[in-house]
Motif scaffolding. Structure first.
Motif: not given
Length: 818
Positions: A136, A318, A333, A335-339, A341-342
């Motif tokens: 991730i 995050v 969490l 955070g890098e992957l969620l950022t 994707i978002g």
């Protein structure tokens, strides 16, 4: 007969009054005690200086040593020194057997050693979770660090797959995460941007950059560079050159990575502000880039700046949340992957590129690329960069690997690590990857989430493979400003290394100097030249520190055989008549002259001036002796001339001749009395002779030499009227000597010669056995300097010097025979 009887020295100790005693000797009623090492002072002094409990503790710690006085020859006889048989390692290289072949296979392919014994129930779950966590992180970092290397983002994904799987097969560290790393990526970027700048790909019709041609050229450069780096690392590993990393000290590596983090930060400013900057490399390129960014700030794209700020704030929040909830979350969490994707979803839905001019990643081809051979024509221009990147990448990997190995109790083979990292870069370069190393942040995540082996690395590489084959094209609308934000936020760990300045200022300012010089040189001269300057400065500093060691005169700690610097220990007292000199560093060609100068200065005697005066006086005496011999020959010749007497001479003439002969005899006896001194003319009063009459002594030497009598030695300092040194023996503590070279041998011989000229005998003490062997190989020992001048310890040398306070200078050969 035992060795003690053969040596004739029995056992040595000290009396309660602090005098040196030998067993069987009587000194005015003093009782003999075997030597007490670490003993406390007398009871009265102890009670005056220390509490009663402390005195009792010291008494309990006393121990007694009783042994003969030993020089080197006697020590070798007592210890039965045997010469080690010389082994030729190269002979084993050509031996072939099943055991040797299996050992070589397991050594160079470590996965065969640990994977069959892999405890699936205990470790598999932890490795799966660690591999997923690392993957991730690897996805956004691979895309972002490809921008640092000046390449399309998809090549960061390739570099996160091939090298990781190769290291899984050949690596010996269980916890480091191999793949893209910011420092390595920015070093690659400096090479690709300098050898393939944007100016070389301008289209003539509209003056824009042909990005496709530029990227193709840079990919070829990076892949060829990776192959060269791999060849260097594999070659160095096969010849067991892993020790090269020892020349990169921790302050040097930390100062270098801190400067590299500044380079990384500056390189991302153009993506944060959406600017088009000219490519620069070489010295002061960082300064010029910062000035250009400041100059072009009014041209910044507002949408890009806002995107980078929002992404950075989200990433920081995050990370702070992960730190707060670290104990309660099984996994941090992502955070890098969620950022990512978002940001990709928002960019696709809002149309950031078309509406606000935000630059995005662009096309990400699905699937793997076929292998491509490197371009040999680029080797000449890349070989210097390749060696620097190879050393830096290995230094970072082995440093982290040893940290985790010490923490978890296993061993990392530095030479095999070179081979494993080299094969990762070599194979990766064939598949268009750029050079990689290991990441600090990913390695920490891999360890903290339960990773036990490189199975976690294999899991992460397989996850990246799925993204490359199927999911990579989903990130085409990802803004480059978000990747820049990911890079800058991840620099927090390296930027925190600025706190090293305060800690090194308190701990070791020499290491602080290395840190600062490395940092400044890397900032001003770029990464390759900065590393070269740092290594050269570090080595020169080591040489400089060996040239300025701590020289000291030693004194005896009361009632012990311990000798310490009299300037540091107030109770240490110099042994009367004996000077003990010690250097804190080994003596070799760079500091041998400084050693001799410091020795003569600390002894308090101007040795060179005294020898010069002695030689001048001896020369004058030799000249005077030659004149006296010449005069004596002339006198003898005149005596041989006889006066012929006529047979028919008168009685009166004969009487007159007899009177002349008696007169001549009287004059001859007077001359003999004058030449021979008081011994030749006993009726002459001693008060009639001068107090110091060197000339008369020389004349006496000539006269007595004809009669066969032993001539007195007139070459001593006392006879010449020169001041004598206040010590009769010099002991050189050579315990710090780790090796000797030819310059060291000559310097030691000169020390023996010079101090014997001023009637001081020289002894050596505490030499290690390899040093003694090197002294023998260099033909240091001869008739005048034997192993009997070398003692097992300083105390042995001091005791022997006190037994032989001053050797007779009349016989320089016998003077050194002990």
């Amino acid at each position: 007969m035992g060795l003690s009887e053969a040596l004739g020295t029995s056992s040595w100790g000290v009396s309660p009054q602090g005098r040196f005693l030998r067993s069987g000797d009587l000194f005015s009623g003093e009782s003999f005690h075997p030597f007490q090492v670490g003993a406390s002072p007398s009871q009265r002094d102890t009670e005056a200086l220390l509490p009663v409990t402390r005195a009792m503790e010291l008494r309990k710690r006393n121990y007694y040593v009783e042994r003969p006085l030993l020089n080197q020859e006697q020590l070798e006889e007592l210890g039965c020194l045997t010469s080690a048989t010389e082994t030729h390692q190269w002979r084993t290289w050509f031996q072939c057997s099943y055991t040797r072949a299996r050992a070589l296979l397991l050594q160079h392919l470590p996965v065969l050693a640990w994977l069959p014994r892999y405890p699936v129930r205990d470790w598999l779950l932890g490795d799966l979770l660690a591999g997923l966590s690392v993957a991730i992180m690897q996805l956004p970092q691979g895309l972002a660090y490809a921008l640092l290397a000046g390449l399309p983002p998809v090549f960061g994904l390739y570099s996160s797959f091939y090298p990781v799987f190769i290291y899984f097969l050949f690596g010996t560290s269980r916890h480091i995460s191999v793949g893209t790393f910011a420092v390595m990526s920015v070093m690659v970027g400096s090479v690709t941007e300098s050898l393939a700048p944007d100016e070389d790909f301008l289209q003539a019709e509209n003056a824009t950059v042909d990005e496709e041609a530029r990227d193709a050229a840079r990919v070829q450069l990076a892949a060829t560079l990776s192959v060269l780096v791999g060849l260097f690392q594999v070659g160095l590993g096969l010849v067991h050159f892993g020790f090269v990393v020892t020349y990169l000290s921790e302050p040097l590596v930390r100062g270098y990575t801190t400067a590299a983090s500044i380079q990384v930060f500056v390189s991302q400013l153009k993506y944060v502000f959406g600017l088009q900057l000219s490519s620069r490399s070489g010295p002061l390129s960082l300064i010029y880039t910062v000035l250009e960014v400041c100059w072009k700030l009014p041209q910044s794209v507002v949408g890009t700046v806002v995107t980078a700020l929002v992404a950075g704030v989200v990433l920081v929040l995050v990370k702070l949340l992960n730190d707060k909830l670290q104990r309660h979350l099984p996994l941090p969490l992502p955070g890098e992957l969620l950022t990512l994707i978002g940001a990709t979803g928002i960019s696709y839905g809002v149309g950031l590129k078309h509406r606000f001019g935000v630059d995005v990643v662009g096309n990400i081809p699905a699937g793997l690329v076929p292998p491509v051979a490197p371009n040999p024509q680029l080797f000449a221009s890349l070989v210097g960069y390749a060696f620097t990147i190879a050393v830096v990448g290995f230094a970072i990997a082995i440093s982290l690997g040893k940290i985790f190995a010490l923490r978890h109790g296993y061993r990392v083979d530095s030479n095999q690590e070179l081979v494993a990292l080299g094969l990762s870069n070599l194979v990766g370069g064939i598949f268009r990857c750029f050079p990689v190393s290991c990441s600090m942040s990913r390695s920490l995540v891999q360890e903290s989430t339960g990773g036990n082996t490189q199975v976690a690395g294999a899991v992460s590489s397989l996850f990246i493979l799925v993204i490359i084959v199927k999911l990579g094209e989903l990130f085409q609308d990802l803004p480059k400003a978000v990747l820049a934000a990911v890079i800058i936020v991840n620099l927090k760990g390296m930027l925190k290394q600025f706190t090293d300045i305060c800690s090194l200022w308190k701990a070791n300012r020499v290491d602080l100097l290395i840190w600062l010089v490395t940092f400044v040189a890397t900032i001003l001269l770029n990464l390759d030249l900065g590393l070269a300057v740092a290594v050269v400065f570090s080595l020169l500093l080591v040489v400089f520190r060996t040239q300025l060691p701590h020289y000291s005169i030693l004194g005896q700690v009361p009632d012990t055989d311990i000798y310490r610097d009299v300037a540091e220990y107030s109770e240490a007292r110099e042994v009367p008549g004996v000077k003990i000199f010690r250097s804190s560093a080994t003596m070799y060609f760079a500091n041998a002259e400084l050693y001799s100068d410091a020795l003569k200065q600390r002894c308090g005697v101007d040795v060179d001036h005294l020898i010069s005066r002695k030689k001048k006086l001896v020369k004058k005496q030799e000249q005077k002796l030659k004149r006296l011999k010449k005069l004596q020959k002339q006198t003898a010749a005149s005596k041989d001339t006889s006066v012929s007497i006529e047979v028919h001479s008168s009685t009166r003439d004969m009487e007159s001749n007899n009177m002349e002969d008696s007169k001549a005899e009287g004059e001859g006896s007077a001359m003999s009395c004058r030449d021979g001194g008081a011994h030749a003319c006993p009726e002459r009063k001693a008060t009639d002779l001068p107090a110091v009459s060197t000339g008369n002594e020389l004349e006496g030497m000539v006269a007595s030499g004809q009669e066969g009598a032993k001539a007195p030695d007139v070459t001593t300092l006392k006879a010449l009227g020169l001041p004598q040194p206040h010590f009769h023996s010099l002991v050189l503590d050579l315990g710090a000597l780790s090796f000797v070279d030819t310059v060291c041998l000559k310097s030691l011989k000169n020390i023996f010669r010079d101090f014997r000229e001023i009637e001081v005998e020289v002894y050596m003490a505490a030499c290690h056995t390899p040093v003694v062997a090197q002294l023998e190989a260099g033909h240091f020992f001869d008739a005048s300097i034997t192993k009997q001048h070398l003692f097992a310890s300083v105390h042995d040398a001091v005791l022997f010097a006190l037994q032989h306070p001053r050797s007779s200078p009349a016989s320089p050969v016998l003077m050194t025979k002990l």
